[in-house]
Design an enzyme around this catalytic site. Structure first.
Site: not given
Ligand code: NI
Length: 186
Positions: A63, A68, A109-110, A151-152, A155
């Site tokens: 995701g 991000q 998380c990226l 989660h997204e 963000h």
């Molecule tokens: Ni993330």
């Protein structure tokens, strides 16, 4: 000029190829920006979605939120499929239902590479959003997909999952991330 080259040139002319976008790394303050709703799903948003999908697949993520990649609009891309061939695009996502049950889930998380920790999430959610064509859709999600969407969506509100952890843990992660970035820059 060879035929193949002409074809490529034409493709670039009419369908600009996708591009990898740089992913912000925690504790970059831009990760705490609150995203604005998308007013119109136009070609610019379609391009953003394509670029975000390419960036997510390249980074082997499941995701990615526009936040991000430093674009502060309510756009999310997700693919939790094993085969990595089922992209889900959520524009202006809104939770319309959440299950009474929650569970602790291990997340990564990226934007916080190498860190995994537990966050409490709803087991099941219903989300209303626009797709890449601007069509309204309702997604009923459970398990990994439900966790990923929550989660997204965080963000987009400027919230990174480490903010659910204790201040002690969060500071340790912050220090580790800053150190790793300093070493990368060398
Ligand atoms: Ni993330």
């Amino acid at each position: 000029m060879k035929k193949a080259k002409i074809r490529n040139a034409l493709r670039n002319l009419y369908a600009p190829s996708m591009a990898l976008l740089p992913i912000l790394v925690y504790p970059d303050p831009r990760l705490h920006t609150v995203a604005k709703p998308v007013a119109t799903v136009d070609s610019r948003i379609a391009q953003l979605v394509d670029d975000m999908l390419e960036t997510m697949y390249e980074a082997k993520g499941i995701g990615l939120a526009a936040t991000q990649v430093d674009v502060h609009q309510r756009v999310i891309v997700i693919d939790t499929s094993e085969e990595r061939n089922t992209p889900l695009v959520l524009i202006n996502p809104a939770l319309v239902w959440t299950s009474p049950e929650t569970h602790l889930n291990e997340e990564g998380c990226l934007s916080v590479p190498g860190i995994y920790d537990g966050v409490v999430r709803f087991n099941e959610i219903h989300v209303q959003a626009l797709d890449q064509k601007g069509q309204s859709q309702t997604v009923q999600a459970q398990e990994l997909l439900a966790v990923c969407i929550q989660h997204e969506m965080d963000h987009l509100l400027g919230k990174v999952f480490v903010e659910y952890l204790s201040p002690l843990k969060r500071n340790r992660i912050k220090t580790k991330m800053i150190k790793a970035q300093r070493e990368d820059a060398r």
